[in-house]
Design an enzyme around this catalytic site. Structure first.
Site, PDB file in Angstrom:
ATOM      1  N   PHE A  10      -4.780   4.066  14.558  1.00 25.31           N
ATOM      2  CA  PHE A  10      -5.044   5.073  13.533  1.00 25.31           C
ATOM      3  C   PHE A  10      -6.219   4.590  12.690  1.00 25.31           C
ATOM      4  CE2 PHE A  10      -1.759   8.417  13.041  1.00 25.31           C
ATOM      5  CZ  PHE A  10      -1.030   8.131  14.188  1.00 25.31           C
TER       6      PHE A  10
ATOM      7  N   ASN B 209       0.849  -1.198   0.000  1.00 17.03           N
ATOM      8  CA  ASN B 209       0.000   0.000   0.000  1.00 17.03           C
ATOM      9  C   ASN B 209       0.878   1.237   0.000  1.00 17.03           C
ATOM     10  OD1 ASN B 209       0.509   0.853   2.847  1.00 17.03           O
ATOM     11  ND2 ASN B 209      -0.402  -1.155   3.254  1.00 17.03           N
TER      12      ASN B 209
ATOM     13  N   LYS C 139     -12.148  -2.428  17.942  1.00 17.97           N
ATOM     14  CA  LYS C 139     -10.778  -2.845  18.250  1.00 17.97           C
ATOM     15  C   LYS C 139     -10.480  -2.814  19.743  1.00 17.97           C
ATOM     16  CE  LYS C 139      -9.214  -1.999  13.698  1.00 17.97           C
ATOM     17  NZ  LYS C 139      -8.205  -2.561  12.834  1.00 17.97           N
TER      18      LYS C 139
ATOM     19  N   LYS D 152     -14.502   1.915  14.789  1.00 16.20           N
ATOM     20  CA  LYS D 152     -13.211   1.229  14.913  1.00 16.20           C
ATOM     21  C   LYS D 152     -12.768   1.153  16.365  1.00 16.20           C
ATOM     22  CE  LYS D 152     -11.189   1.447  10.661  1.00 16.20           C
ATOM     23  NZ  LYS D 152     -10.492   2.095   9.584  1.00 16.20           N
TER      24      LYS D 152
ATOM     25  N   LYS E 189       8.789 -17.960  -9.138  1.00 15.36           N
ATOM     26  CA  LYS E 189       8.117 -16.888  -9.870  1.00 15.36           C
ATOM     27  C   LYS E 189       7.022 -17.466 -10.772  1.00 15.36           C
ATOM     28  CE  LYS E 189       8.631 -13.190 -13.096  1.00 15.36           C
ATOM     29  NZ  LYS E 189       9.283 -12.781 -14.304  1.00 15.36           N
TER      30      LYS E 189
HETATM   31  N1  CTP Z   1      -4.352  -2.549  11.984  1.00 14.89           N
HETATM   32  C1  CTP Z   1      -3.598  -3.554  12.565  1.00 14.89           C
HETATM   33  N2  CTP Z   1      -3.577  -4.793  12.001  1.00 14.89           N
HETATM   34  C2  CTP Z   1      -4.279  -5.059  10.875  1.00 14.89           C
HETATM   35  C3  CTP Z   1      -5.058  -4.036  10.279  1.00 14.89           C
HETATM   36  C4  CTP Z   1      -5.062  -2.789  10.856  1.00 14.89           C
HETATM   37  O1  CTP Z   1      -2.953  -3.310  13.581  1.00 14.89           O
HETATM   38  N3  CTP Z   1      -4.213  -6.273  10.355  1.00 14.89           N
HETATM   39  C5  CTP Z   1      -4.385  -1.245  12.657  1.00 14.89           C
HETATM   40  C6  CTP Z   1      -3.706  -0.124  11.915  1.00 14.89           C
HETATM   41  O2  CTP Z   1      -2.344  -0.027  12.295  1.00 14.89           O
HETATM   42  C7  CTP Z   1      -4.508   1.078  12.405  1.00 14.89           C
HETATM   43  C8  CTP Z   1      -5.888   0.509  12.646  1.00 14.89           C
HETATM   44  O3  CTP Z   1      -5.720  -0.881  12.764  1.00 14.89           O
HETATM   45  O4  CTP Z   1      -4.016   1.545  13.640  1.00 14.89           O
HETATM   46  C9  CTP Z   1      -6.917   0.803  11.616  1.00 14.89           C
HETATM   47  O5  CTP Z   1      -6.456   0.438  10.344  1.00 14.89           O
HETATM   48  P1  CTP Z   1      -7.397   0.645   9.089  1.00 14.89           P
HETATM   49  O6  CTP Z   1      -6.713   0.064   7.894  1.00 14.89           O
HETATM   50  O7  CTP Z   1      -7.852   2.077   9.038  1.00 14.89           O
HETATM   51  O8  CTP Z   1      -8.658  -0.175   9.515  1.00 14.89           O
HETATM   52  P2  CTP Z   1      -9.046  -1.673   9.276  1.00 14.89           P
HETATM   53  O9  CTP Z   1      -9.089  -2.372  10.578  1.00 14.89           O
HETATM   54  O10 CTP Z   1      -8.175  -2.286   8.227  1.00 14.89           O
HETATM   55  O11 CTP Z   1     -10.546  -1.506   8.765  1.00 14.89           O
HETATM   56  P3  CTP Z   1     -11.092  -1.022   7.339  1.00 14.89           P
HETATM   57  O12 CTP Z   1     -10.211  -1.622   6.292  1.00 14.89           O
HETATM   58  O13 CTP Z   1     -12.471  -1.535   7.318  1.00 14.89           O
HETATM   59  O14 CTP Z   1     -11.053   0.482   7.351  1.00 14.89           O
END
Ligand code: CTP
Length: 411
Positions: free
Chosen positions: A334, A220, A352, A348, A299
Site C-alpha cells: 500500500f 500512527n 520495494k 515505491k 518510566k
Molecule cells: N511498509 C513495511 N515496512 C515498513 C514500512 C512500510 O512493510 N517498515 C509497507 C507498508 O505496509 C506499505 C508500504 O510499505 O505496504 C508503503 O508504506 P508507506 O508508509 O506508504 O511508505 P514508506 O516505505 O514508509 O515510505 P514513505 O514514508 O517515504 O512514504
C-alpha cells in the site's frame, strides 16, 4: 445459479447477515437484500449494496429500476431468507402485516421462506412469540432455530442467532444444492473464488507501537480496517489467511489466523515467518518507519531525564524484505500519500520490488485513516487503474480479484 432474497431485520445480529450472504455467494447464489428501516441502523444499506452488487430494497415506494421493489424482490427469489428475524417481524408475518419493504417482500414471496430468529431470551420465550413461530411453521415457513448462549443484551439463554454456517447450510438444503457448501478447495466456488481457494495469504494490518519507555510509544492513526477487510474477504473466498496485526480494536474475522504483534520488529519477524509457506502477501499495515534506538526500561521522568530528544533508528522494511524473497509469489503493498500520489506510488513499487501497490490519498476525506471508504489506484509496474470511492469491503474485493489474476499468471 440460485437466487436468494435476504431480508434483514433490526437486531444486533444484523451484521451476521453479511456473512450469511458471503456464504451463499461462495456457493454460487445471487443474493439481493431487503431491509427494515431499523436494520439500516445496525448495518448500512451501502454495505449490502456493495456486497450484493444490487440495489437494496428499503422502501415500498420505488427505486430507479422498478416501481414495485418488494414484488420484484419476491419474484426474484428461489428462497426468501430472513436473518435475523425479530419478534416484531415474526408477529407481523403471523398477522399478514406488510407495512414496510421487508415484510411486504416476505408476504409477496411465492418461494420457500426460511427464518432465522435472534432476540433476547425472554422475548423468545414469550408465549406470543412462541405462538407466532408455531403458526408460521404450520403455514409451511421453515426455521433455523436460535441457539443458546450469551446474548448481546447480557442475558444467557436461547435467542442467539444460529451459527452462520447452519443458516447457509439450511438455505442451500432448501435450494437443493447442499453439496456445494463450505468447499474451500474451489469445487463449489465461483471463478474468482477458485483463484484464491486453498491459497495461503499473509496480510499485515494496523499500526505498530514503538516503545519509548514502558508507558510511552510512537504510533500512527491506522485503525486496521482495510487489512481486516482484506483478510475477511480472502477467507470468504476460501484462502487460508494469516493476519499479522498490530494493536487494533477490531475482532479477528472468522476463519482467519491472527498473529498479534506490537512493534515493527515483531511484525517483521512474524510476517517473514508466515510468508515461508505462503503464496502471497498483502502489506496493508502502517508500519512505523523509525523506532527509538534505546527504549528505557523504566518510566522516564520529565524533569530528571531528557524527553525532548529521542534518538530514532530506521525499522526494517517488511514489504521490501518480503518482495526480495518472493520468487514466483505475489507481494502487494500500500502507499498512503498526501501529495503526488501516483508519482510516489510508482517510485515505491520500483524501490520495494513488489507486484502491485494500492495507492490512496489520505488527505482526502473519503480516504483518510479510519474512514469506511477509500478511493484507491492500483499501480502496477507498467500501468495504473484509478478506482472510484468505494466502501472498504469493495476495495478489498477489487484488490483480491487482481491478486487472483496475478496468482494465475505464469511467472
Ligand atoms: N511498509 C513495511 N515496512 C515498513 C514500512 C512500510 O512493510 N517498515 C509497507 C507498508 O505496509 C506499505 C508500504 O510499505 O505496504 C508503503 O508504506 P508507506 O508508509 O506508504 O511508505 P514508506 O516505505 O514508509 O515510505 P514513505 O514514508 O517515504 O512514504
Amino acid at each position: 445459479m440460485a437466487n436468494v432474497t435476504l431480508v434483514v431485520c433490526g437486531g444486533i445480529a444484523a451484521y451476521k447477515a453479511c456473512e450469511v450472504m458471503r456464504g451463499l455467494q461462495k456457493a454460487g447464489c445471487d443474493v439481493r437484500v431487503a431491509m427494515t428501516q431499523d436494520a439500516t441502523r445496525f448495518v448500512g444499506e451501502a454495505t449490502f449494496r456493495a456486497l450484493s452488487h444490487h440495489e437494496v430494497v428499503t422502501s415500498l415506494y420505488g427505486m430507479h429500476e422498478t416501481a414495485i421493489p418488494h414484488v420484484e424482490a419476491a419474484d426474484f427469489a428461489d428462497l426468501v431468507l430472513v436473518v435475523p428475524a425479530t419478534a416484531n417481524v415474526m408477529a407481523k408475518l403471523a398477522c399478514g402485516i406488510a407495512d414496510d419493504a421487508a415484510t411486504a417482500t416476505i408476504l409477496a414471496a411465492h418461494s420457500d421462506v426460511l427464518v432465522a430468529p435472534a432476540m433476547n431470551v425472554n422475548m423468545w420465550r414469550n408465549p406470543a412469540t412462541q405462538a407466532n413461530v408455531a403458526l408460521l411453521r404450520e403455514r409451511g415457513i421453515r426455521f433455523v432455530m436460535p441457539a443458546s448462549g450469551e446474548l448481546a443484551c447480557g442475558y444467557v439463554g436461547e435467542g442467539k442467532l444460529a451459527p452462520v454456517e447452519d443458516i447457509v447450510a439450511a438455505a442451500l438444503d432448501l435450494l437443493g444444492k447442499a453439496e456445494g457448501v463450505g468447499d474451500a478447495e474451489g469445487k463449489g466456488t465461483g471463478e474468482k473464488d477458485a483463484a484464491l481457494a486453498g491459497k495461503n495469504i499473509v496480510v499485515t494490518a494496523g499500526p505498530t507501537h514503538e516503545a519509548i519507555d514502558p508507558v510511552r510509544y510512537i504510533a500512527n492513526a491506522s485503525t486496521g480496517k482495510m487489512g481486516y477487510a482484506i483478510a475477511r474477504e480472502a477467507a470468504c473466498r476460501g484462502a487460508h489467511v494469516t493476519l499479522v496485526s498490530g494493536p487494533t480494536a477490531l475482532e479477528a474475522p472468522e476463519d482467519v489466523r491472527r498473529v498479534d504483534v506490537v512493534s515493527a520488529a515483531q511484525m517483521h519477524e512474524a510476517a517473514l515467518a508466515a510468508f515461508e509457506g505462503a503464496d502471497a502477501a498483502i502489506c496493508a499495515a502502517a508500519v512505523a518507519d523509525y523506532t527509538p534506538k534505546a527504549p528505557a526500561d523504566h518510566k522516564l521522568k520529565k524533569t530528571a531525564e531528557r524527553l525532548d530528544r529521542i534518538e530514532l533508528v530506521e525499522t526494517a522494511d517488511i514489504l521490501r524484505d518480503l518482495s526480495a524473497r518472493k520468487g514466483g509469489r505475489v507481494v502487494v503493498g500500500f502507499a498512503a500519500e498526501t501529495d503526488d500520489l501516483l508519482a510516489h506510488a510508482r517510485q515505491k513499487i520500483a524501490r520495494k520490488g513488489c507486484d502491485l501497490i494500492v495507492a490512496n490519498d489520505v488527505s482526502r476525506a473519503d480516504s483518510t485513516f479510519g474512514s469506511d471508504t477509500d478511493r484507491v489506484a492500483f499501480v502496477y509496474p507498467d500501468r495504473v487503474e484509478q478506482m472510484e470511492t468505494l466502501p472498504l469491503e469493495r476495495v478489498a474485493a477489487e484488490l483480491l480479484d487482481r491478486l487472483g489474476t496475478l496468482l494465475g499468471e505464469v511467472r
